[in-house]
Design an enzyme around this catalytic site. Structure first.
Site, PDB file in Angstrom:
ATOM      1  N   TYR A  25      -6.748   9.512 -10.367  1.00 58.50           N
ATOM      2  CA  TYR A  25      -6.162   8.414  -9.594  1.00 58.50           C
ATOM      3  C   TYR A  25      -4.928   8.889  -8.843  1.00 58.50           C
ATOM      4  CZ  TYR A  25      -3.580   4.087  -8.694  1.00 58.50           C
ATOM      5  OH  TYR A  25      -2.855   3.070  -8.097  1.00 58.50           O
ATOM      6  N   SER A 107       5.808  -1.203  -8.661  1.00 52.37           N
ATOM      7  CA  SER A 107       4.649  -1.658  -7.899  1.00 52.37           C
ATOM      8  C   SER A 107       4.198  -3.051  -8.332  1.00 52.37           C
ATOM      9  CB  SER A 107       3.489  -0.671  -8.093  1.00 52.37           C
ATOM     10  OG  SER A 107       2.284  -1.175  -7.560  1.00 52.37           O
ATOM     11  N   GLN A 128       8.117  -3.433  -5.034  1.00 55.72           N
ATOM     12  CA  GLN A 128       7.148  -3.241  -3.952  1.00 55.72           C
ATOM     13  C   GLN A 128       6.138  -4.370  -3.972  1.00 55.72           C
ATOM     14  OE1 GLN A 128       3.749  -2.285  -4.817  1.00 55.72           O
ATOM     15  NE2 GLN A 128       3.083  -2.454  -2.702  1.00 55.72           N
ATOM     16  N   TYR A 130       2.595  -6.070  -2.510  1.00 58.93           N
ATOM     17  CA  TYR A 130       1.342  -6.141  -1.775  1.00 58.93           C
ATOM     18  C   TYR A 130       1.130  -7.595  -1.395  1.00 58.93           C
ATOM     19  CZ  TYR A 130      -0.083  -1.412  -3.132  1.00 58.93           C
ATOM     20  OH  TYR A 130      -0.159  -0.054  -3.286  1.00 58.93           O
ATOM     21  N   THR A 156       4.666  -3.224   1.498  1.00 56.80           N
ATOM     22  CA  THR A 156       3.670  -2.239   1.913  1.00 56.80           C
ATOM     23  C   THR A 156       2.774  -2.839   2.981  1.00 56.80           C
ATOM     24  OG1 THR A 156       3.694  -1.059  -0.191  1.00 56.80           O
ATOM     25  CG2 THR A 156       1.712  -0.854   1.144  1.00 56.80           C
ATOM     26  N   ARG A 165     -11.518   5.877  -2.219  1.00 59.59           N
ATOM     27  CA  ARG A 165     -11.181   7.106  -2.939  1.00 59.59           C
ATOM     28  C   ARG A 165     -12.350   7.423  -3.861  1.00 59.59           C
ATOM     29  NH1 ARG A 165      -5.864   3.585  -4.012  1.00 59.59           N
ATOM     30  NH2 ARG A 165      -5.300   3.412  -1.810  1.00 59.59           N
ATOM     31  N   LYS A 252       7.158  -0.363   4.389  1.00 57.93           N
ATOM     32  CA  LYS A 252       6.530   0.906   3.988  1.00 57.93           C
ATOM     33  C   LYS A 252       5.161   1.050   4.637  1.00 57.93           C
ATOM     34  CE  LYS A 252       5.227   3.513  -0.188  1.00 57.93           C
ATOM     35  NZ  LYS A 252       3.757   3.587  -0.033  1.00 57.93           N
ATOM     36  N   HIS A 276       0.624   6.502   2.705  1.00 55.67           N
ATOM     37  CA  HIS A 276       0.175   6.089   1.375  1.00 55.67           C
ATOM     38  C   HIS A 276      -0.330   7.292   0.572  1.00 55.67           C
ATOM     39  CE1 HIS A 276      -0.362   2.064  -0.561  1.00 55.67           C
ATOM     40  NE2 HIS A 276      -0.990   2.793  -1.444  1.00 55.67           N
ATOM     41  N   ARG A 279      -3.990   8.270   0.878  1.00 49.08           N
ATOM     42  CA  ARG A 279      -4.966   7.465   0.142  1.00 49.08           C
ATOM     43  C   ARG A 279      -5.571   6.334   0.977  1.00 49.08           C
ATOM     44  NH1 ARG A 279      -4.635   7.847  -5.267  1.00 49.08           N
ATOM     45  NH2 ARG A 279      -4.688   5.625  -5.741  1.00 49.08           N
TER      46      ARG A 279
END
Length: 387
Positions: A25, A107, A128, A130, A156, A165, A252, A276, A279
Site C-alpha cells: 500500500y 488523514s 487532512q 477528503y 486534498t 493501484r 494539496k 499524491h 498514486r
C-alpha cells in the site's frame, strides 16, 4: 540491533516487519508506476555544488511553516491506514513529530481518530480532509477537527476519483486484513506486528465508523467509502469548506500553474505541490520538476510546500534551494513507523535532519534561508523538457 544510517535502512526493516498488503500500500503507485518512480529518480538528476574554506559553524536547520517555528522545514504528510502499519500508528507518529518539532498531518482515512490523536498529544496537528458526498459527515468532521484544536486544514484536491493501484486490488487491501489463506501465511511471519495489533482496539477507520450515518462495522464502512469521494469538488465547494473551517487552509495536490494561480487568488495560506506520491495520475510529471514553474506562478502570494519524493535531507535541501517554503514526507516516516514504532519515526526525522545539516554545510551555507539555485547543478532542459 541494526545500525540505522539512512532511510533505506528503515525501509528494509519495515519490509521485514509489516504485512505485505500494507507494505505494498505504501510502496506503490497507480498503473505503470512511472510517476511514482520519477518522484525519486528526478531528484538524483539534480546535483549539489560543493564549497570549501567557508565558516561552517553556528548552523541551523530551523525554519517556519504557517508561522510555526519548526526544527526543520518538513511536515509529516497524511497517510491513510497509518494505524495498520503499526498498532496505534497515527498516535505514535504524531507524538514523535511533536517531540521533534515538526507538524504532523492526520488523514481522514486514519485508523486512530482525530480525538484519539488529540488525547495523546499537546501540540496542535494538521488535519487532512477528503471531500465526501455526505454533507452531514463533512460538516461534522470539520467541526471535530476544530474542537481538537487542529491548527490547519489540508484539503486534498487530487482524489475526487481514486487512481487504480494494482497491488492493492490484488492484495485485497482492507483494514483489518481479511483472513484469507495468503494473508494468514504472511501474518504468521509478522508475529511482532500481530501481537501489537491484538493489544489495541484501534483497527478500523476511526474518523468514520460511528460518525458516518449507517456505518457501524467493516462491511458498511467499505460500501460507504467506495461511493463517498465527491467527483463534483470544484472551487465553489472549496470556498464553502473554507468558510466552514474558518482557519488556516492548505490546498494539496497542485501540479499545474493555472491551478496554482487560482489557489493563490483564492487566498490559500499554503499550497502543496504534489502528485499524491504517484498514486493518482500516472504519467504526470514529478513534483520536483513542477516546483519552479508553480513557484513562479504564485509569485510569493502563498507558501509553497513540496510533497512526493522526499526521502532524504538532501531532497529537502534541493527543494528549498529551488525556492520551496517547506517540504512534506510520507513514506520516509512510514518506513520508520513500521520498522520501529514511534522510535522509528524519530529516527527517520533525525536521519533526514542530519543529512540536511551536513549537506547544507558542505554546500557552504549555515542557514536554510541562504540556500538557492547557486547551490545546485541542474541538467540543461530539466524543467522545460516538455511543451
Amino acid at each position: 540491533m541494526a545500525v540505522i544510517t539512512c532511510i533505506d535502512d528503515l525501509k528494509r526493516l519495515y519490509h521485514r516487519r509489516v504485512p505485505k498488503m500494507f507494505y505494498d500500500y505504501a510502496e506503490s503507485g497507480s498503473y505503470t508506476e512511472q510517476t511514482f518512480r520519477e518522484n525519486t529518480t528526478d531528484f538524483t538528476r539534480i546535483r549539489l555544488k560543493q564549497k570549501v574554506a567557508v565558516d561552517m559553524s553556528g548552523r541551523s536547520t530551523e525554519g517556519s511553516l504557517l508561522g510555526q517555528k519548526v526544527a526543520m522545514p518538513l511536515a509529516l504528510s497524511p497517510v491513510g491506514l497509518t494505524g495498520m502499519q503499526r498498532a496505534d500508528g497515527e498516535i505514535k507518529a504524531a507524538k514523535a513529530a511533536e517531540k521533534f518539532g515538526v507538524p504532523y498531518t492526520l488523514s481522514t482515512m486514519s485508523i486512530c481518530s482525530i480525538e484519539d490523536v488529540a488525547a495523546h498529544t499537546s501540540a496542535p496537528f494538521w488535519f487532512q480532509l477528503y471531500v465526501m458526498r455526505d454533507q452531514e459527515f463533512l460538516a461534522a468532521v470539520i467541526e471535530r477537527a476544530k474542537k481538537a484544536g487542529c491548527s490547519a486544514l489540508v484539503l486534498t484536491l487530487d482524489l475526487q476519483i481514486l487512481g487504480q493501484r494494482h497491488k492493492d486490488l490484488k492484495n485485497g487491501l482492507s483494514a483489518p486484513p481479511k483472513m484469507t489463506i495468503p494473508n494468514m501465511i504472511d501474518l504468521a511471519t509478522k508475529w511482532g506486528w500481530g501481537m501489537e495489533m491484538l493489544k489495541t482496539k484501534r483497527r478500523f477507520f476511526g474518523n468514520i465508523i460511528g460518525h458516518a450515518k449507517g456505518v457501524t462495522d467493516a462491511s458498511s464502512l467499505f460500501s460507504w467509502t467506495a461511493e463517498q469521494f465527491d467527483p463534483k469538488l470544484d472551487w465553489d465547494k472549496i470556498a464553502a469548506i473554507r468558510d466552514m473551517w474558518g482557519g488556516k487552509l492548505i490546498l494539496k495536490g497542485i501540479l499545474d500553474e493555472d491551478d496554482a494561480r487560482r489557489a493563490a487568488d483564492f487566498g490559500a495560506d499554503a499550497i502543496i505541490v504534489s502528485n499524491h506520491g504517484g498514486r493518482q495520475l500516472d504519467g504526470a510529471l514529478s513534483s520536483i520538476r513542477m516546483l519552479p514553474s508553480i513557484l513562479a506562478a504564485v509569485g510569493g502570494r502563498t507558501e509553497v510546500y513540496m510533497d512526493s519524493g522526499i526521502r532524504s535531507g538532501q531532497d529537502i535541501l534541493k527543494a528549498m534551494a529551488l525556492g520551496a517554503d517547506g517540504c512534506m514526507a510520507g513514506r520516509a516516516y512510514i518506513y520508520g513507523l513500521g520498522a520501529m514504532g514511534e522510535a522509528g519515526v524519530t529516527k527517520a526525522l533525525e536521519v533526514m535532519q542530519k543529512e540536511l545539516d551536513i549537506s547544507m554545510a558542505l554546500c557552504g551555507e549555515r542557514q536554510l534561508s541562504e540556500v538557492g539555485r547557486h547551490n545546485l547543478l541542474i541538467p540543461k532542459g530539466f524543467f522545460d523538457a516538455y511543451e
